[in-house]
Design a protein around this motif. Structure first.
Motif, PDB file in Angstrom:
ATOM      1  N   VAL A 132      11.067  13.310  51.943  1.00 35.03           N
ATOM      2  CA  VAL A 132      12.122  12.525  50.980  1.00 35.03           C
ATOM      3  C   VAL A 132      11.823  11.280  50.841  1.00 35.03           C
ATOM      4  O   VAL A 132      11.786  11.166  50.901  1.00 35.03           O
ATOM      5  N   PRO A 133      12.164  11.707  49.543  1.00 34.86           N
ATOM      6  CA  PRO A 133      11.775  10.091  48.392  1.00 34.86           C
ATOM      7  C   PRO A 133      11.945   8.867  49.704  1.00 34.86           C
ATOM      8  O   PRO A 133      13.152   8.680  50.048  1.00 34.86           O
ATOM      9  N   ASN A 140       8.512  30.702  53.413  1.00 34.93           N
ATOM     10  CA  ASN A 140       8.736  29.705  52.430  1.00 34.93           C
ATOM     11  C   ASN A 140       9.968  28.950  52.618  1.00 34.93           C
ATOM     12  O   ASN A 140      11.151  30.554  53.078  1.00 34.93           O
ATOM     13  N   TYR A 141      10.492  27.690  52.683  1.00 34.95           N
ATOM     14  CA  TYR A 141      11.660  26.974  52.928  1.00 34.95           C
ATOM     15  C   TYR A 141      12.234  26.753  52.055  1.00 34.95           C
ATOM     16  O   TYR A 141      11.757  25.673  51.279  1.00 34.95           O
ATOM     17  N   GLN A 142      13.672  26.410  51.435  1.00 30.07           N
ATOM     18  CA  GLN A 142      14.440  25.993  50.384  1.00 30.07           C
ATOM     19  C   GLN A 142      14.804  24.335  51.273  1.00 30.07           C
ATOM     20  O   GLN A 142      15.476  24.786  52.340  1.00 30.07           O
ATOM     21  N   ILE A 143      14.414  22.874  50.909  1.00 27.72           N
ATOM     22  CA  ILE A 143      15.124  22.533  51.326  1.00 27.72           C
ATOM     23  C   ILE A 143      16.276  21.691  50.388  1.00 27.72           C
ATOM     24  O   ILE A 143      15.722  21.594  49.062  1.00 27.72           O
ATOM     25  N   THR A 144      17.680  20.988  50.965  1.00 24.26           N
ATOM     26  CA  THR A 144      18.303  20.557  50.125  1.00 24.26           C
ATOM     27  C   THR A 144      18.866  19.232  50.915  1.00 24.26           C
ATOM     28  O   THR A 144      19.264  19.804  51.793  1.00 24.26           O
ATOM     29  N   ILE A 145      18.516  18.261  50.235  1.00 22.15           N
ATOM     30  CA  ILE A 145      18.635  17.105  50.714  1.00 22.15           C
ATOM     31  C   ILE A 145      20.366  16.259  50.009  1.00 22.15           C
ATOM     32  O   ILE A 145      19.944  16.227  48.518  1.00 22.15           O
ATOM     33  N   ARG A 146      21.116  16.113  50.038  1.00 19.44           N
ATOM     34  CA  ARG A 146      22.232  15.302  50.363  1.00 19.44           C
ATOM     35  C   ARG A 146      22.649  14.043  50.091  1.00 19.44           C
ATOM     36  O   ARG A 146      22.058  13.329  51.129  1.00 19.44           O
ATOM     37  N   PHE A 147      22.988  13.035  48.789  1.00 19.33           N
ATOM     38  CA  PHE A 147      22.478  12.050  48.938  1.00 19.33           C
ATOM     39  C   PHE A 147      23.449  10.997  48.136  1.00 19.33           C
ATOM     40  O   PHE A 147      23.765  11.529  46.939  1.00 19.33           O
ATOM     41  N   GLY A 148      24.243  10.163  48.093  1.00 19.70           N
ATOM     42  CA  GLY A 148      23.881   9.106  47.036  1.00 19.70           C
ATOM     43  C   GLY A 148      26.007   8.345  47.365  1.00 19.70           C
ATOM     44  O   GLY A 148      26.046   8.053  47.116  1.00 19.70           O
ATOM     45  N   GLY A 149      26.437   9.064  48.735  1.00 13.68           N
ATOM     46  CA  GLY A 149      27.218   8.441  49.402  1.00 13.68           C
ATOM     47  C   GLY A 149      28.714   8.860  48.801  1.00 13.68           C
ATOM     48  O   GLY A 149      28.246  10.284  48.192  1.00 13.68           O
ATOM     49  N   ALA A 170      16.526   7.713  50.836  1.00 13.12           N
ATOM     50  CA  ALA A 170      16.141   8.136  52.614  1.00 13.12           C
ATOM     51  C   ALA A 170      17.372   6.861  52.910  1.00 13.12           C
ATOM     52  O   ALA A 170      17.677   8.289  53.808  1.00 13.12           O
ATOM     53  N   THR A 171      17.611   6.260  53.111  1.00 14.68           N
ATOM     54  CA  THR A 171      19.124   5.134  53.835  1.00 14.68           C
ATOM     55  C   THR A 171      20.137   6.037  52.551  1.00 14.68           C
ATOM     56  O   THR A 171      20.899   5.639  53.524  1.00 14.68           O
ATOM     57  N   ASP A 172      20.323   6.985  51.862  1.00  6.78           N
ATOM     58  CA  ASP A 172      21.164   7.693  51.523  1.00  6.78           C
ATOM     59  C   ASP A 172      22.208   8.737  51.830  1.00  6.78           C
ATOM     60  O   ASP A 172      22.372   9.556  51.324  1.00  6.78           O
ATOM     61  N   VAL A 173      20.764   9.447  53.012  1.00 11.30           N
ATOM     62  CA  VAL A 173      20.732  11.047  52.676  1.00 11.30           C
ATOM     63  C   VAL A 173      21.695  11.512  53.996  1.00 11.30           C
ATOM     64  O   VAL A 173      21.630  10.321  54.655  1.00 11.30           O
ATOM     65  N   ASP A 174      23.189  11.620  53.552  1.00  9.93           N
ATOM     66  CA  ASP A 174      23.567  12.264  54.575  1.00  9.93           C
ATOM     67  C   ASP A 174      23.986  13.752  55.208  1.00  9.93           C
ATOM     68  O   ASP A 174      25.019  14.331  55.757  1.00  9.93           O
ATOM     69  N   LEU A 175      23.022  14.592  54.186  1.00  9.96           N
ATOM     70  CA  LEU A 175      23.416  16.405  54.889  1.00  9.96           C
ATOM     71  C   LEU A 175      21.610  16.548  54.468  1.00  9.96           C
ATOM     72  O   LEU A 175      21.188  16.001  53.192  1.00  9.96           O
ATOM     73  N   VAL A 176      21.185  17.367  55.309  1.00 13.87           N
ATOM     74  CA  VAL A 176      19.777  18.429  54.662  1.00 13.87           C
ATOM     75  C   VAL A 176      20.554  19.478  55.808  1.00 13.87           C
ATOM     76  O   VAL A 176      20.310  19.907  56.020  1.00 13.87           O
ATOM     77  N   GLU A 177      19.982  20.538  54.679  1.00 12.94           N
ATOM     78  CA  GLU A 177      20.046  22.157  54.471  1.00 12.94           C
ATOM     79  C   GLU A 177      19.121  22.932  54.436  1.00 12.94           C
ATOM     80  O   GLU A 177      18.096  22.713  53.631  1.00 12.94           O
ATOM     81  N   LEU A 178      18.232  23.917  55.022  1.00 10.51           N
ATOM     82  CA  LEU A 178      17.501  24.360  55.231  1.00 10.51           C
ATOM     83  C   LEU A 178      17.855  25.971  54.832  1.00 10.51           C
ATOM     84  O   LEU A 178      18.481  26.697  56.017  1.00 10.51           O
ATOM     85  N   ARG A 179      17.253  26.944  54.705  1.00 10.18           N
ATOM     86  CA  ARG A 179      17.383  28.082  53.240  1.00 10.18           C
ATOM     87  C   ARG A 179      15.788  29.020  53.362  1.00 10.18           C
ATOM     88  O   ARG A 179      14.974  27.471  53.316  1.00 10.18           O
ATOM     89  N   VAL A 180      15.705  29.916  54.155  1.00  8.66           N
ATOM     90  CA  VAL A 180      14.996  30.674  53.867  1.00  8.66           C
ATOM     91  C   VAL A 180      14.927  30.937  52.274  1.00  8.66           C
ATOM     92  O   VAL A 180      15.784  31.391  51.872  1.00  8.66           O
ATOM     93  N   ALA A 181      14.126  30.677  51.369  1.00  4.93           N
ATOM     94  CA  ALA A 181      13.606  30.865  50.389  1.00  4.93           C
ATOM     95  C   ALA A 181      12.849  32.322  49.780  1.00  4.93           C
ATOM     96  O   ALA A 181      12.032  32.492  50.282  1.00  4.93           O
TER      97      ALA A 181
END
Length: 69
Positions: free
Chosen positions: A37-38, A2-11, A42-53
């Motif tokens: 990714v919703p 299992n992995y946790q994905i965190t997406i930063r977006f919004g400028g 999608a056009t506002d994403v600037d960082l994607v982090e993957l961690r083992v959940a």
């Protein structure tokens, strides 16, 4: 695994979207993340982090905190 994905977006007004995926390895998890990714962010994403959940029951610091260590 299992992995946790965190997406930063919004400028300038950064926001985060977090979700979990199950995959055999990190590469597959990232592919799944890309597919999940919703579209509205999608056009506002600037960082994607993957961690083992890790399951909350498997977190060692919880055992130490409960013992007062």
């Amino acid at each position: 695994m299992n992995y946790q994905i965190t997406i930063r977006f919004g400028g300038r007004q950064q926001r985060y979207h977090t979700f979990k995926v199950s995959a055999d390895d990190a590469v597959e998890a990232l592919r799944q993340a890309a597919d999940n990714v919703p579209k509205e962010i999608a056009t506002d994403v600037d960082l994607v982090e993957l961690r083992v959940a890790i399951s909350p029951d498997e977190r060692s610091y919880l055992d130490e905190a409960s013992r007062g260590a």
